[in-house]
Design a protein around this motif. Structure first.
Motif, PDB file in Angstrom:
ATOM      1  N   LEU A 199     -79.737 -17.035  42.053  1.00 30.58           N
ATOM      2  CA  LEU A 199     -79.950 -15.918  42.948  1.00 30.58           C
ATOM      3  C   LEU A 199     -79.312 -14.741  42.696  1.00 30.58           C
ATOM      4  O   LEU A 199     -78.214 -14.608  41.863  1.00 30.58           O
ATOM      5  CB  LEU A 199     -79.233 -16.442  43.913  1.00 30.58           C
ATOM      6  N   TYR A 200     -80.160 -13.539  42.420  1.00 23.71           N
ATOM      7  CA  TYR A 200     -79.573 -12.253  42.004  1.00 23.71           C
ATOM      8  C   TYR A 200     -79.484 -11.209  43.404  1.00 23.71           C
ATOM      9  O   TYR A 200     -80.356 -10.949  44.210  1.00 23.71           O
ATOM     10  CB  TYR A 200     -80.549 -11.531  41.230  1.00 23.71           C
ATOM     11  N   VAL A 201     -78.261 -11.142  43.727  1.00 21.06           N
ATOM     12  CA  VAL A 201     -77.909 -10.339  45.031  1.00 21.06           C
ATOM     13  C   VAL A 201     -77.659  -8.702  44.615  1.00 21.06           C
ATOM     14  O   VAL A 201     -77.413  -8.489  43.399  1.00 21.06           O
ATOM     15  CB  VAL A 201     -76.690 -11.086  45.567  1.00 21.06           C
ATOM     16  N   ILE A 202     -77.727  -8.055  45.497  1.00 18.48           N
ATOM     17  CA  ILE A 202     -77.727  -6.541  45.303  1.00 18.48           C
ATOM     18  C   ILE A 202     -76.398  -5.690  46.074  1.00 18.48           C
ATOM     19  O   ILE A 202     -76.554  -4.743  46.104  1.00 18.48           O
ATOM     20  CB  ILE A 202     -78.819  -5.909  45.858  1.00 18.48           C
ATOM     21  N   PHE A 203     -75.387  -6.680  46.750  1.00 28.52           N
ATOM     22  CA  PHE A 203     -74.650  -6.152  47.363  1.00 28.52           C
ATOM     23  C   PHE A 203     -73.082  -7.087  46.669  1.00 28.52           C
ATOM     24  O   PHE A 203     -73.130  -8.240  46.666  1.00 28.52           O
ATOM     25  CB  PHE A 203     -74.528  -6.114  48.642  1.00 28.52           C
ATOM     26  N   PRO A 204     -72.173  -6.170  46.239  1.00 30.24           N
ATOM     27  CA  PRO A 204     -71.012  -7.049  45.835  1.00 30.24           C
ATOM     28  C   PRO A 204     -70.330  -8.183  46.594  1.00 30.24           C
ATOM     29  O   PRO A 204     -69.791  -9.038  46.009  1.00 30.24           O
ATOM     30  CB  PRO A 204     -69.914  -5.932  45.451  1.00 30.24           C
ATOM     31  N   PHE A 263     -69.888 -14.914  49.086  1.00 29.50           N
ATOM     32  CA  PHE A 263     -70.518 -15.530  50.336  1.00 29.50           C
ATOM     33  C   PHE A 263     -71.402 -16.497  49.915  1.00 29.50           C
ATOM     34  O   PHE A 263     -71.228 -17.671  50.280  1.00 29.50           O
ATOM     35  CB  PHE A 263     -71.410 -14.494  51.063  1.00 29.50           C
ATOM     36  N   PHE A 264     -72.178 -16.316  48.560  1.00 29.91           N
ATOM     37  CA  PHE A 264     -73.114 -17.406  48.500  1.00 29.91           C
ATOM     38  C   PHE A 264     -72.546 -18.488  47.534  1.00 29.91           C
ATOM     39  O   PHE A 264     -72.933 -19.711  47.376  1.00 29.91           O
ATOM     40  CB  PHE A 264     -74.199 -16.913  47.869  1.00 29.91           C
ATOM     41  N   ARG A 265     -71.571 -18.025  46.528  1.00 29.14           N
ATOM     42  CA  ARG A 265     -70.755 -18.936  45.662  1.00 29.14           C
ATOM     43  C   ARG A 265     -70.157 -20.113  46.505  1.00 29.14           C
ATOM     44  O   ARG A 265     -69.927 -21.057  45.971  1.00 29.14           O
ATOM     45  CB  ARG A 265     -69.976 -17.944  44.914  1.00 29.14           C
ATOM     46  N   GLN A 266     -69.610 -19.609  47.803  1.00 25.55           N
ATOM     47  CA  GLN A 266     -69.030 -20.748  48.194  1.00 25.55           C
ATOM     48  C   GLN A 266     -69.738 -21.870  48.929  1.00 25.55           C
ATOM     49  O   GLN A 266     -69.162 -22.831  49.207  1.00 25.55           O
ATOM     50  CB  GLN A 266     -68.051 -19.781  49.639  1.00 25.55           C
ATOM     51  N   TYR A 267     -70.932 -21.861  48.663  1.00 28.15           N
ATOM     52  CA  TYR A 267     -72.005 -22.709  49.224  1.00 28.15           C
ATOM     53  C   TYR A 267     -72.587 -23.378  47.953  1.00 28.15           C
ATOM     54  O   TYR A 267     -73.485 -24.166  48.062  1.00 28.15           O
ATOM     55  CB  TYR A 267     -73.121 -22.242  50.121  1.00 28.15           C
ATOM     56  N   GLY A 268     -71.894 -23.079  46.749  1.00 25.75           N
ATOM     57  CA  GLY A 268     -72.517 -23.605  45.398  1.00 25.75           C
ATOM     58  C   GLY A 268     -73.826 -23.126  44.777  1.00 25.75           C
ATOM     59  O   GLY A 268     -74.127 -23.815  44.159  1.00 25.75           O
ATOM     60  N   SER A 313     -75.616 -14.105  40.748  1.00 28.85           N
ATOM     61  CA  SER A 313     -75.255 -12.996  39.833  1.00 28.85           C
ATOM     62  C   SER A 313     -75.345 -11.741  40.675  1.00 28.85           C
ATOM     63  O   SER A 313     -76.208 -11.664  41.577  1.00 28.85           O
ATOM     64  CB  SER A 313     -75.976 -12.941  38.434  1.00 28.85           C
ATOM     65  N   TYR A 314     -74.462 -10.697  40.433  1.00 31.88           N
ATOM     66  CA  TYR A 314     -74.689  -9.356  40.891  1.00 31.88           C
ATOM     67  C   TYR A 314     -74.309  -8.504  39.825  1.00 31.88           C
ATOM     68  O   TYR A 314     -73.453  -8.353  38.946  1.00 31.88           O
ATOM     69  CB  TYR A 314     -73.435  -9.146  41.881  1.00 31.88           C
ATOM     70  N   PHE A 315     -75.716  -7.733  39.280  1.00 32.22           N
ATOM     71  CA  PHE A 315     -75.668  -6.862  38.206  1.00 32.22           C
ATOM     72  C   PHE A 315     -76.094  -5.552  38.605  1.00 32.22           C
ATOM     73  O   PHE A 315     -76.097  -4.392  38.063  1.00 32.22           O
ATOM     74  CB  PHE A 315     -77.034  -7.091  37.493  1.00 32.22           C
ATOM     75  N   GLY A 316     -75.534  -5.138  40.120  1.00 35.68           N
ATOM     76  CA  GLY A 316     -75.658  -3.685  40.857  1.00 35.68           C
ATOM     77  C   GLY A 316     -76.965  -3.718  41.783  1.00 35.68           C
ATOM     78  O   GLY A 316     -77.544  -4.725  41.799  1.00 35.68           O
ATOM     79  N   ASN A 317     -77.023  -2.687  42.368  1.00 29.91           N
ATOM     80  CA  ASN A 317     -78.093  -2.372  43.385  1.00 29.91           C
ATOM     81  C   ASN A 317     -79.146  -1.851  42.617  1.00 29.91           C
ATOM     82  O   ASN A 317     -79.137  -0.600  42.378  1.00 29.91           O
ATOM     83  CB  ASN A 317     -77.805  -1.721  44.432  1.00 29.91           C
ATOM     84  N   GLY A 352     -72.527   0.506  41.728  1.00 23.97           N
ATOM     85  CA  GLY A 352     -72.574   0.496  40.384  1.00 23.97           C
ATOM     86  C   GLY A 352     -73.413   1.647  39.753  1.00 23.97           C
ATOM     87  O   GLY A 352     -74.059   2.492  40.246  1.00 23.97           O
ATOM     88  N   THR A 353     -73.760   1.257  38.256  1.00 17.18           N
ATOM     89  CA  THR A 353     -74.314   2.246  37.581  1.00 17.18           C
ATOM     90  C   THR A 353     -75.723   1.921  37.424  1.00 17.18           C
ATOM     91  O   THR A 353     -76.394   0.758  37.762  1.00 17.18           O
ATOM     92  CB  THR A 353     -73.580   2.041  36.044  1.00 17.18           C
ATOM     93  N   SER A 354     -76.745   2.756  36.776  1.00 26.07           N
ATOM     94  CA  SER A 354     -78.023   2.511  36.664  1.00 26.07           C
ATOM     95  C   SER A 354     -78.099   1.485  35.409  1.00 26.07           C
ATOM     96  O   SER A 354     -77.464   1.361  34.814  1.00 26.07           O
ATOM     97  CB  SER A 354     -78.730   3.793  36.257  1.00 26.07           C
ATOM     98  N   GLY A 355     -79.419   0.898  35.134  1.00 22.29           N
ATOM     99  CA  GLY A 355     -79.517  -0.083  34.162  1.00 22.29           C
ATOM    100  C   GLY A 355     -79.761  -1.384  35.071  1.00 22.29           C
ATOM    101  O   GLY A 355     -79.688  -2.582  34.223  1.00 22.29           O
ATOM    102  N   VAL A 356     -79.778  -1.438  36.311  1.00 20.42           N
ATOM    103  CA  VAL A 356     -79.759  -2.666  37.111  1.00 20.42           C
ATOM    104  C   VAL A 356     -80.753  -3.584  36.642  1.00 20.42           C
ATOM    105  O   VAL A 356     -80.561  -4.832  36.389  1.00 20.42           O
ATOM    106  CB  VAL A 356     -79.856  -2.453  38.472  1.00 20.42           C
ATOM    107  N   ALA A 357     -82.091  -3.278  36.576  1.00 23.25           N
ATOM    108  CA  ALA A 357     -83.306  -4.022  36.429  1.00 23.25           C
ATOM    109  C   ALA A 357     -83.201  -4.667  34.906  1.00 23.25           C
ATOM    110  O   ALA A 357     -83.735  -5.770  34.606  1.00 23.25           O
ATOM    111  CB  ALA A 357     -84.750  -3.242  36.339  1.00 23.25           C
ATOM    112  N   GLU A 358     -82.866  -3.856  34.052  1.00 25.44           N
ATOM    113  CA  GLU A 358     -82.536  -4.227  32.674  1.00 25.44           C
ATOM    114  C   GLU A 358     -81.679  -5.486  32.372  1.00 25.44           C
ATOM    115  O   GLU A 358     -81.806  -6.444  31.757  1.00 25.44           O
ATOM    116  CB  GLU A 358     -82.111  -3.114  31.559  1.00 25.44           C
ATOM    117  N   ARG A 359     -80.563  -5.335  33.233  1.00 25.84           N
ATOM    118  CA  ARG A 359     -79.613  -6.326  33.104  1.00 25.84           C
ATOM    119  C   ARG A 359     -80.043  -7.785  33.823  1.00 25.84           C
ATOM    120  O   ARG A 359     -79.788  -8.626  33.220  1.00 25.84           O
ATOM    121  CB  ARG A 359     -78.188  -5.855  34.007  1.00 25.84           C
TER     122      ARG A 359
END
Length: 371
Positions: free
Chosen positions: A136-141, A146-151, A155-159, A354-361
């Motif tokens: 799962l790729y999330v867009i808010f830090p 929240f999601f990790r507590q459910y196993g 990943s979060y790479f920015g919005n 965060g910074t730009s370059g989200v899609a590349e990450r």
């Protein structure tokens, strides 16, 4: 590799297009098949279905259930026939969670980009994500914890809106060029951003128009047209009123506006990142409102306030909208201290995303790391 992507609405089309560009940097031989829109089609061939055929919300889903089921079945067949190496589902949970279950059943890994807002409503979707989604790729830090507590692998790479706004700022036109391009008078601009779905435009745009009637002599009112909505819908709502509807220029309009009236959704965060003072509105059908009100578990409904954790922009819901919108516009246009405070909060929100370059990450992780 072969990539199947599903983006069921305008915002997903934007993020899907940026992700496809990034994927091509890491995988020049990439082959795509997708449910998306014009922006994704501008990046690569492979459009299987346009999102305008699937964009329903609220009770509209019930009225069009047969049509939606046909579209889901169509996507299932397309995926199996395409034999992708990666399936990427972007937002649009009512549709995509059904696809995720199907893919899991067929042994196909699911990469989900822009998570369902299970922290706000429909918490049971967390357990479906747990079962059916490989990563799962999330867009808010705050979503990571929240999601990790459910196993859930997350990943979060920015919005991704940071990328979109950064790209826009590099090619933004000045005010005089903008006014000349669209043959507009040199007046302060109030932007009306009524959403991207037909049903929300039909409900909310008439309220916005009535709210701005008192400002029409001193200000230029502009409506941002949704790319998948035909101009006739706006013409029908406007009737005899001479208010321009401008398509494919939302960021330009917002960047030159003194204030904006924005339907709750992705556009509220876009408006904040561009730096335009705004009031956020939302109106749904009565039945949806009565059913949904008890199950929504958050203080705010605009992304700006949710991220800030406090009221940065005024939220107006459902009732007496024209009068309340007009009152808030008055404040946005005349209370400079209020607007300056909003601008300060906008800066803090931008820093969080965060910074730009989200899609590349994300593309790098999707191709190289997240196997």
């Amino acid at each position: 590799m072969r990539y199947f992507i599903i983006a069921g609405e305008a915002s997903g089309d934007l993020h899907g297009a940026n992700l496809m560009r990034a994927i091509k940097k890491y995988d020049p031989q990439a082959v795509f098949r997708y449910l998306g829109g014009d922006q994704m089609a501008s990046v690569a061939e492979g459009l299987a279905m346009h999102y305008r055929d699937t964009a329903f919300m609220g009770l509209d889903v019930i009225w069009h259930l047969g049509k939606i089921i046909k579209k889901i079945n169509f996507c299932k067949k397309e995926i199996l026939a395409f034999q992708p190496d990666r399936v990427i589902l972007i937002d649009y949970p009512g549709f995509n969670m059904r696809i995720a279950k199907f893919l899991h059943t067929n042994g196909i890994k699911v990469y989900y980009y822009i998570a369902p807002k299970a922290w706000a409503w429909k918490k049971k979707r967390v357990y479906d994500l747990q079962k059916y989604v490989h990563h799962l790729y999330v867009i808010f830090p705050f979503e990571v914890e929240f999601f990790r507590q459910y196993g859930i692998s997350v990943s979060y790479f920015g919005n991704p809106l940071v990328d979109a706004i950064h790209h826009f700022q590099q090619q933004k036109t000045d005010r005089n060029t903008f006014l000349s391009q669209y043959h507009l008078p040199d007046k302060p601009i109030i932007a009306l951003v009524p959403g991207s779905r037909r049903s929300e435009i039909e409900r909310i745009l008439p309220e916005m128009i009535r709210a701005t009637e008192k400002f029409s002599d001193s200000h230029q009112i502009i409506i941002t047209g949704a790319p998948a909505i035909e101009p006739k819908l706006y013409e029908k709502i406007l009737g005899h009123r001479q208010i321009p509807v401008i398509f494919n220029a939302t960021y330009q309009i917002l960047s030159h506006s003194r204030a904006a009236v924005v339907t709750s959704g992705t556009a509220t965060l876009e408006t904040a990142l561009i730096g335009c003072p705004q009031v956020v509105v939302f109106k749904t059908g009565w039945f949806t409102y009565l059913v949904g009100r008890p199950i929504v578990r958050i203080r705010f409904f605009s992304l700006v306030n949710i991220i800030a954790g406090k009221e940065v922009v005024k939220e107006l819901l459902q009732f007496q909208l024209p009068e309340r919108i007009a009152a808030e516009l008055d404040r946005l246009l005349h209370d400079q201290e209020y607007v300056n405070q909003m601008a300060t909060e906008y800066c803090l929100i931008t820093h969080q995303l965060g910074t730009s370059g989200v899609a590349e990450r994300i593309a790098h992780h999707l191709i190289v790391v997240g196997r």
